[in-house]
Every structure is written in C-alpha cells, then in structure tokens.
Write a protein that holds these residues in place. Sequence first.
Motif, short mmCIF file in Angstrom:
data_model
loop_
_atom_site.label_atom_id
_atom_site.label_comp_id
_atom_site.label_asym_id
_atom_site.label_seq_id
_atom_site.Cartn_x
_atom_site.Cartn_y
_atom_site.Cartn_z
N ALA A 19 0.83 -1.21 0.00
CA ALA A 19 0.00 0.00 0.00
C ALA A 19 0.86 1.26 0.00
O ALA A 19 0.60 2.21 -0.75
CB ALA A 19 -0.93 -0.01 1.21
N ILE A 20 1.92 1.26 0.84
CA ILE A 20 2.82 2.42 0.90
C ILE A 20 3.55 2.59 -0.43
O ILE A 20 3.70 3.70 -0.95
CB ILE A 20 3.84 2.25 2.05
CG1 ILE A 20 3.15 2.40 3.41
CG2 ILE A 20 4.99 3.23 1.91
CD1 ILE A 20 2.82 3.82 3.81
N THR A 21 4.02 1.47 -0.98
CA THR A 21 4.73 1.50 -2.26
C THR A 21 3.83 2.04 -3.37
O THR A 21 4.27 2.83 -4.21
CB THR A 21 5.26 0.10 -2.62
OG1 THR A 21 6.09 -0.37 -1.55
CG2 THR A 21 6.09 0.14 -3.89
N ALA A 22 2.57 1.61 -3.37
CA ALA A 22 1.61 2.07 -4.37
C ALA A 22 1.37 3.57 -4.24
O ALA A 22 1.29 4.30 -5.25
CB ALA A 22 0.29 1.32 -4.24
N VAL A 359 8.55 11.45 1.58
CA VAL A 359 9.37 10.27 1.91
C VAL A 359 8.43 9.13 2.30
O VAL A 359 7.58 9.30 3.18
CB VAL A 359 10.33 10.54 3.09
CG1 VAL A 359 11.14 9.28 3.40
CG2 VAL A 359 11.28 11.68 2.76
N ALA A 360 8.61 7.99 1.65
CA ALA A 360 7.79 6.81 1.97
C ALA A 360 8.60 5.86 2.84
O ALA A 360 9.67 5.40 2.44
CB ALA A 360 7.35 6.10 0.69
N VAL A 361 8.10 5.59 4.05
CA VAL A 361 8.71 4.62 4.96
C VAL A 361 7.66 3.57 5.31
O VAL A 361 6.47 3.78 5.12
CB VAL A 361 9.24 5.29 6.25
CG1 VAL A 361 10.22 6.41 5.92
CG2 VAL A 361 8.09 5.82 7.12
N ILE A 362 8.11 2.44 5.82
CA ILE A 362 7.18 1.36 6.18
C ILE A 362 6.93 1.38 7.69
O ILE A 362 7.85 1.13 8.47
CB ILE A 362 7.74 -0.01 5.76
CG1 ILE A 362 7.97 -0.07 4.25
CG2 ILE A 362 6.79 -1.13 6.22
CD1 ILE A 362 6.73 0.06 3.41
N PRO A 363 5.69 1.67 8.12
CA PRO A 363 5.37 1.55 9.55
C PRO A 363 5.28 0.08 9.91
O PRO A 363 4.71 -0.72 9.16
CB PRO A 363 4.00 2.24 9.65
CG PRO A 363 3.39 2.12 8.29
CD PRO A 363 4.54 2.10 7.30
N CYS A 364 5.84 -0.29 11.05
CA CYS A 364 6.02 -1.72 11.33
C CYS A 364 5.02 -2.31 12.32
O CYS A 364 5.30 -3.34 12.94
CB CYS A 364 7.45 -1.98 11.78
SG CYS A 364 8.63 -1.85 10.42
N GLY A 365 3.86 -1.68 12.46
CA GLY A 365 2.82 -2.28 13.28
C GLY A 365 2.45 -3.67 12.77
O GLY A 365 2.27 -4.61 13.56
#
Length: 399
Positions: A19-22, A359-365
Amino acid sequence: MALTLSKKAQAVKPSSTLAITAKAKELKAQGIDVVGFGAGEPDFNTPENINNAAIKAIHDGFTKYTPASGIDELKKAICDKFANFNKLQYQPNQIVISNGGKHSLTNIFTAILNPGDEVIIPAPFWLSYPEIVKLADGVPVILRCEKSQNYKLTAKQLEEACTEKTKALILNTPNNPTGMVYSREELQAIADVVVKKDIYVVSDEMYENLIYGGAEHVSIGSLGEEIYKRTITCSGVAKSYAMTGWRIGYTGSSAEIAKLMGSVQSHQTSNPNSIAQKATVEALSGPQVTVGIMKNEFNKRRQYMYERLCKMPLIDSVEPKGAFYSFIDVSKLLDKSYKGEKVETVGKLADILIEDYNVAVIPCGDFGFDDHIRLSYAISLEQIQKGLDRIERFINDLA
C-alpha cells in the motif's frame, strides 16, 4: 437470505508495504519527487546472462507446461546450490519449485498444518507470515524479541512458548525487517529445542546471499541429522539475483512433505513459469559475479545509512548485518507534536512523512512492532541521502 463471503478471506489484512509503495508510485506519477524507502526489491536489473537464458528458452519453444513441482534440470541445480552454499544434502524429489517465496510458504503450511495447529512467529516478522498461516487454518503465536536481544529469538523463549498444539517455528535469517543474522551458536540452541519438542522449523533464507561485515549465513538444517529431518528450507532468486518479477521460489524438505506440496501446487497453479525456470538454472549455475557486485553496493549503502541514523536525535537502530533493511525505533517521536498534534502512531508518522516531506517509509505495526519503521537501502545512495535529509528535517520540525 444474503450470501456471505469467506470469513477467512475477510480476516486477511492487506499488505501495508504494498500500500505504501503504491502510494509512493502514485505521487511519482504526478511528478512529485518522492523518495521511496519501502522497496523490498533490488534496484538493479536482472543480470544479462539470466535474461539471455530466458530469451533462449523462448526461442527454443520452452513455453509449455512443465511438471507441477518444476523441471528436473532446475531441481538438480537447486540441489547443487543447497550442497555447496547451505551444506544441505537434498535429492530432486525433495525439491519443490513455486511461484515465488510467498507461494512456497503457502505450500508449506498447507502441507503441514491441520486446523488449530500453532505456528510460533518471532517478532519482528515479515508481515505475510501470520496471514499465510491463518489462510492454512493455523494459529499464529507471536513471540516478541526485544531490541536488547537484537530482535532475535532465544532458545529459552521458544521452549517456554511450545505447547501440545505447536506444529512449527518460522525462522527468518537474514531477517526482514531487522537485517539481523542468527549466529551458528544461536541456531544450534534453537535447533536443540526444535528437536526436543519435535516440531518443524520453516527456515526462510531468502536473503542468504546478502550478508555483511564478517557475519556468516548458516542454514539451521545443516546442524545435524535430527534438525535436518524437521527443517523445511525456503529460498528463491528474487533478492540475490534481482529477479523479483520472475516469481521463482523453492523449498527443500523431506520427500513426504515435498510430495504433498507438489500435489497441492498441481491443483492451485500447475507449474511455475517455464521460462523463469530456465532463467533460474542460469542464475544458480552460471557466473556469480553480479551477486558480489550487488552485495558490495548494498553494503556501501548500509554503512552510509547506519552512520547517518546514528547521528539523528530521538531515534535508535541496531546495525543490520544482512538483507537490505534498517529497523528503526521511533518511539520517542510518537510522543512529540507536529503542527500542534501529537504524532502518536507509526501509521500517522508515515502519513506525515509521505504527505509533507515526500518520503515513503514502512510503519512496522504489521511486523509486530508498532513503534518502529523500516527503511530499505535497495535504492541509490543519492536517493538514500536525499530521503534521510528529509527525515532529519521532519525530526527537527517536531515540538
């Protein structure tokens, strides 16, 4: 009466990484200069010798169905690779070739789980593990591994978590999202518990070629006959050979489990892509120079990113030893305020970064740690520098 859809399917969480990548790709398409730290794939092209092998396969007419679990030529190449690199002895009838690592894991859990069987998953974990287990009617049991233990499972934790319902442990080294690598001693201690409790270990070794700084990759199945019998080794060519889109994963297991996986796959997808199988023969059997080149470049980026992160206030990270990710503790940022509102969650932090700082980062929940983010260094050094500058600016803007 209204028709109801599958409760199992409705319970599946969509992938937050995708989803973040998209979202990042969507903004880039609008002409916005976004730095995407979400990438779970190398930014290199597939090596030319591998591409040429695929082109030859097409010209040779190798475009028909193959055996469901893969062609013998590739199974033999995988056996050679397992023997030479992993110190694991498998025969072709113990190998199943699938449509990527996720498909391999789906086959594994479909083959070994019965409804209610428990699978121990150390956290932080790759977010697809619990969903794949649940789709196979298993029960994920999450064990939190703290920063003080380098985010790695201990043998003591494993032993205490095992119950009569425990069927398997998922072990991922090098690890996504932490970049941690289990030592031979750590693996031996875990192997002793696996054998004592008589459970399976699903060893996900997808990043096995990407190890830095003197660390070594050890396959847990190589540590003795008893652990070998209980190990299902899972790997593929996506990360090491920049072949993410080719979709080839593979497993080594007992012949009995391999037969079950092959049977399941024969009904679900038939065979993995014929052309990609020929390309993978070349990847595993051909020159390995490009693997080293990519690894060296990842290492430069790793060192730069880690040094920069260490200098930033209010965040904390451990030095990654493998894969291409940095795992960052942002718990102190969640207590800060941005534009008069508390940041509060990693999801909100990620939204602020992509919307206001590009900036796109991945939240790790969804990786089992709701106060951490993941940054990938599978992007250029120039992009890493630009993205870290923006993250640093965000931190300095917090009140």
